[in-house]
Motif scaffolding. Sequence first.
Motif, PDB file in Angstrom:
ATOM      1  N   ASP A  63       0.848  -1.191   0.000  1.00 11.04           N
ATOM      2  CA  ASP A  63       0.000   0.000   0.000  1.00 11.04           C
ATOM      3  C   ASP A  63       0.888   1.248   0.000  1.00 11.04           C
ATOM      4  N   PRO A  64       0.599   2.225  -0.882  1.00 13.18           N
ATOM      5  CA  PRO A  64       1.467   3.409  -0.959  1.00 13.18           C
ATOM      6  C   PRO A  64       1.383   4.350   0.240  1.00 13.18           C
ATOM      7  N   LYS A  65       0.371   4.210   1.066  1.00 13.86           N
ATOM      8  CA  LYS A  65       0.271   5.033   2.282  1.00 13.86           C
ATOM      9  C   LYS A  65      -0.387   4.187   3.362  1.00 13.86           C
ATOM     10  N   PRO A  66       0.350   3.221   3.929  1.00 11.40           N
ATOM     11  CA  PRO A  66      -0.256   2.285   4.878  1.00 11.40           C
ATOM     12  C   PRO A  66      -0.697   2.936   6.177  1.00 11.40           C
ATOM     13  N   ILE A  67      -0.043   4.024   6.569  1.00  8.31           N
ATOM     14  CA  ILE A  67      -0.406   4.733   7.795  1.00  8.31           C
ATOM     15  C   ILE A  67      -0.624   6.202   7.458  1.00  8.31           C
ATOM     16  N   GLU A  68      -1.826   6.684   7.678  1.00  4.12           N
ATOM     17  CA  GLU A  68      -2.112   8.091   7.429  1.00  4.12           C
ATOM     18  C   GLU A  68      -1.418   8.958   8.478  1.00  4.12           C
ATOM     19  N   GLY A  69      -1.180  10.214   8.107  1.00  7.63           N
ATOM     20  CA  GLY A  69      -0.562  11.135   9.046  1.00  7.63           C
ATOM     21  C   GLY A  69       0.848  11.504   8.645  1.00  7.63           C
ATOM     22  N   ASP A  70       1.642  11.895   9.616  1.00 10.03           N
ATOM     23  CA  ASP A  70       2.981  12.421   9.354  1.00 10.03           C
ATOM     24  C   ASP A  70       4.002  11.296   9.213  1.00 10.03           C
ATOM     25  N   TRP A  71       3.720  10.413   8.236  1.00 12.87           N
ATOM     26  CA  TRP A  71       4.592   9.277   7.961  1.00 12.87           C
ATOM     27  C   TRP A  71       4.840   9.190   6.468  1.00 12.87           C
ATOM     28  N   ASN A  72       6.040   8.801   6.087  1.00 11.50           N
ATOM     29  CA  ASN A  72       6.338   8.621   4.664  1.00 11.50           C
ATOM     30  C   ASN A  72       5.477   7.513   4.071  1.00 11.50           C
ATOM     31  N   GLY A  73       5.098   7.691   2.819  1.00  5.00           N
ATOM     32  CA  GLY A  73       4.430   6.626   2.097  1.00  5.00           C
ATOM     33  C   GLY A  73       5.452   5.663   1.518  1.00  5.00           C
ATOM     34  N   ALA A  74       4.968   4.758   0.680  1.00  4.08           N
ATOM     35  CA  ALA A  74       5.844   3.761   0.053  1.00  4.08           C
ATOM     36  C   ALA A  74       5.757   3.904  -1.464  1.00  4.08           C
ATOM     37  N   GLY A  75       6.901   4.082  -2.083  1.00  5.81           N
ATOM     38  CA  GLY A  75       6.943   4.269  -3.534  1.00  5.81           C
ATOM     39  C   GLY A  75       7.698   3.167  -4.224  1.00  5.81           C
ATOM     40  N   CYS A  76       7.824   3.328  -5.517  1.00  6.14           N
ATOM     41  CA  CYS A  76       8.637   2.407  -6.330  1.00  6.14           C
ATOM     42  C   CYS A  76       9.362   3.259  -7.367  1.00  6.14           C
ATOM     43  N   HIS A  77      10.240   4.127  -6.870  1.00  2.00           N
ATOM     44  CA  HIS A  77      10.971   5.034  -7.741  1.00  2.00           C
ATOM     45  C   HIS A  77      11.666   4.241  -8.843  1.00  2.00           C
ATOM     46  N   HIS A 133       1.822  13.589 -18.213  1.00  5.70           N
ATOM     47  CA  HIS A 133       1.808  13.401 -16.755  1.00  5.70           C
ATOM     48  C   HIS A 133       0.553  12.661 -16.291  1.00  5.70           C
ATOM     49  N   LEU A 134      -0.603  13.090 -16.743  1.00  6.09           N
ATOM     50  CA  LEU A 134      -1.851  12.473 -16.284  1.00  6.09           C
ATOM     51  C   LEU A 134      -1.944  11.009 -16.708  1.00  6.09           C
ATOM     52  N   GLU A 135      -1.470  10.715 -17.916  1.00  8.32           N
ATOM     53  CA  GLU A 135      -1.497   9.328 -18.389  1.00  8.32           C
ATOM     54  C   GLU A 135      -0.602   8.447 -17.527  1.00  8.32           C
ATOM     55  N   HIS A 136       0.551   8.964 -17.155  1.00 14.96           N
ATOM     56  CA  HIS A 136       1.458   8.196 -16.305  1.00 14.96           C
ATOM     57  C   HIS A 136       0.868   8.025 -14.906  1.00 14.96           C
ATOM     58  N   ILE A 137       0.362   9.101 -14.335  1.00 13.65           N
ATOM     59  CA  ILE A 137      -0.198   9.040 -12.983  1.00 13.65           C
ATOM     60  C   ILE A 137      -1.329   8.011 -12.899  1.00 13.65           C
ATOM     61  N   SER A 138      -2.161   7.961 -13.920  1.00 15.55           N
ATOM     62  CA  SER A 138      -3.288   7.020 -13.907  1.00 15.55           C
ATOM     63  C   SER A 138      -2.828   5.574 -13.945  1.00 15.55           C
ATOM     64  N   ALA A 139      -1.580   5.332 -14.359  1.00 14.32           N
ATOM     65  CA  ALA A 139      -1.064   3.969 -14.482  1.00 14.32           C
ATOM     66  C   ALA A 139      -0.011   3.633 -13.434  1.00 14.32           C
ATOM     67  N   TYR A 140       0.201   4.526 -12.484  1.00 19.07           N
ATOM     68  CA  TYR A 140       1.326   4.388 -11.563  1.00 19.07           C
ATOM     69  C   TYR A 140       0.952   3.809 -10.201  1.00 19.07           C
ATOM     70  N   GLY A 141      -0.230   3.220 -10.062  1.00 16.47           N
ATOM     71  CA  GLY A 141      -0.562   2.527  -8.829  1.00 16.47           C
ATOM     72  C   GLY A 141      -1.818   3.039  -8.161  1.00 16.47           C
ATOM     73  N   GLU A 142      -2.566   2.112  -7.558  1.00 17.92           N
ATOM     74  CA  GLU A 142      -3.803   2.457  -6.857  1.00 17.92           C
ATOM     75  C   GLU A 142      -3.505   3.131  -5.519  1.00 17.92           C
ATOM     76  N   GLY A 143      -4.279   4.155  -5.206  1.00 17.45           N
ATOM     77  CA  GLY A 143      -4.115   4.845  -3.931  1.00 17.45           C
ATOM     78  C   GLY A 143      -2.940   5.800  -3.897  1.00 17.45           C
ATOM     79  N   ASN A 144      -2.364   6.092  -5.040  1.00 21.58           N
ATOM     80  CA  ASN A 144      -1.174   6.935  -5.088  1.00 21.58           C
ATOM     81  C   ASN A 144      -1.471   8.384  -4.685  1.00 21.58           C
ATOM     82  N   GLU A 145      -2.738   8.776  -4.812  1.00 25.21           N
ATOM     83  CA  GLU A 145      -3.105  10.148  -4.425  1.00 25.21           C
ATOM     84  C   GLU A 145      -2.930  10.363  -2.919  1.00 25.21           C
ATOM     85  N   ARG A 146      -2.970   9.279  -2.136  1.00 26.69           N
ATOM     86  CA  ARG A 146      -2.760   9.408  -0.694  1.00 26.69           C
ATOM     87  C   ARG A 146      -1.281   9.606  -0.357  1.00 26.69           C
TER      88      ARG A 146
END
Length: 432
Positions: free
Chosen positions: A295-309, A337-350
Amino acid sequence: MAQILAPSIQWQMKITKSSHKASPITSNMWGSLLVRHDKKGAPTNSAKFRALAIKAESGVVNRIEKLLNMDITPYTDKIIAEYIWVGGTGIDVRSKSRTIPKPVEHPSELPKWNYDGSSTGQAPGEDSEVILYPQAIFKDPFRGGNNILVICDSYTPAGEPIPTNKRHRAAEILSNPKVIAEVPWYGIEQEYTLLQSNVKWPLGWPVGAYPGPQGPYYCSAGADKSFGRDISDAHYKACLYAGINISGTNGEVMPGQWEYQVGPSVGIEAGDHIWCSRYILERITEQAGVVLTLDPKPIEGDWNGAGCHTNFSTKSMREDGGYEVIKKAILNLSLRHLEHISAYGEGNERRLTGKHETASIDTFSWGVANRGCSIRVGRDTEQKGKGYLEDRRPASNMDPYVVTSLLAETTLLWEPTLEAEALAAQKLSLKV
């Protein structure tokens, strides 16, 4: 990510013959994952790890463990092939085992197989057969010997790729002559979070509470700062055994979160290696009694999310004058940009909020040594005038086939209109 210099020769997707002396990862190798036992031999109730195998009070390994560790190569030419595929969610990995008459060196030597797609969300019950096509093979670190892991993609009985088969389209793009000529390299930084199985709360965190603020945990050592190192190290060694081009690992900013890097890999190899490494990580956390989440943001709040740079370069970018090629690629990426964002993972907006080392999901940006941008260019690349770019937008649950092929398509095959290119260059302060 760890510095990556050159791709492995495994991009042809072959493996060498395994030595009969090769052994699987045994319980002794996992010894540090075992929790303390009471006198009756039962594991204690712990938020850390579950025992992989219960040992008798005398210390003798039980019979099941002996069978699991048995090397069958002296007794039969047959091997076990674990067929692995991506399930209906697009992020789950499924697998099942098959006996093969003799060792193999290339996926073309393996038979196609089938599975019940209605049970994975990939086919209706009245027509549920889905066909597996073997595409890449790796040594099996769990069974050892000549046994293998087989990365497959999925097709209808008529030979059409099913909708969740992203590898097929990626292979088409990455086999385009223009793409092949540019020898695209990918270095993928896979972040993940480990959760306590009974409460689905990050490993090392107090149950129902929070640890101290971020800061001490990144690349840390110590029982109060590093949680899950044995899983990370076990995964590292298992990937090396399997032949995955893993190049490093480290603890991440949020406690209980880790990262490993795969690459540089050429073309379709990048996706194959990431999917196999994810499968191995699922198996290891299964044995350790810990839950893996991408999950790209397993804990809400002042915590880093998880990416796949995803670090990306082409032959032209790596040669003299490559910095101008990189800037042209960034311009193209800004226009899609929008085309890439739409394909870059579920929940990425969090995750892509503009905080915690991310750029805003709504705005494209780039910068040198700036981790708060969509695209980061390394200081070394700027100074040398050649190198690579880092796309920091993909989420930890992205499909590597989609991301790698989309990067190649946008930067090598897609051409913007002159007007759009001029406007984008002005907006981004790019001179190309």
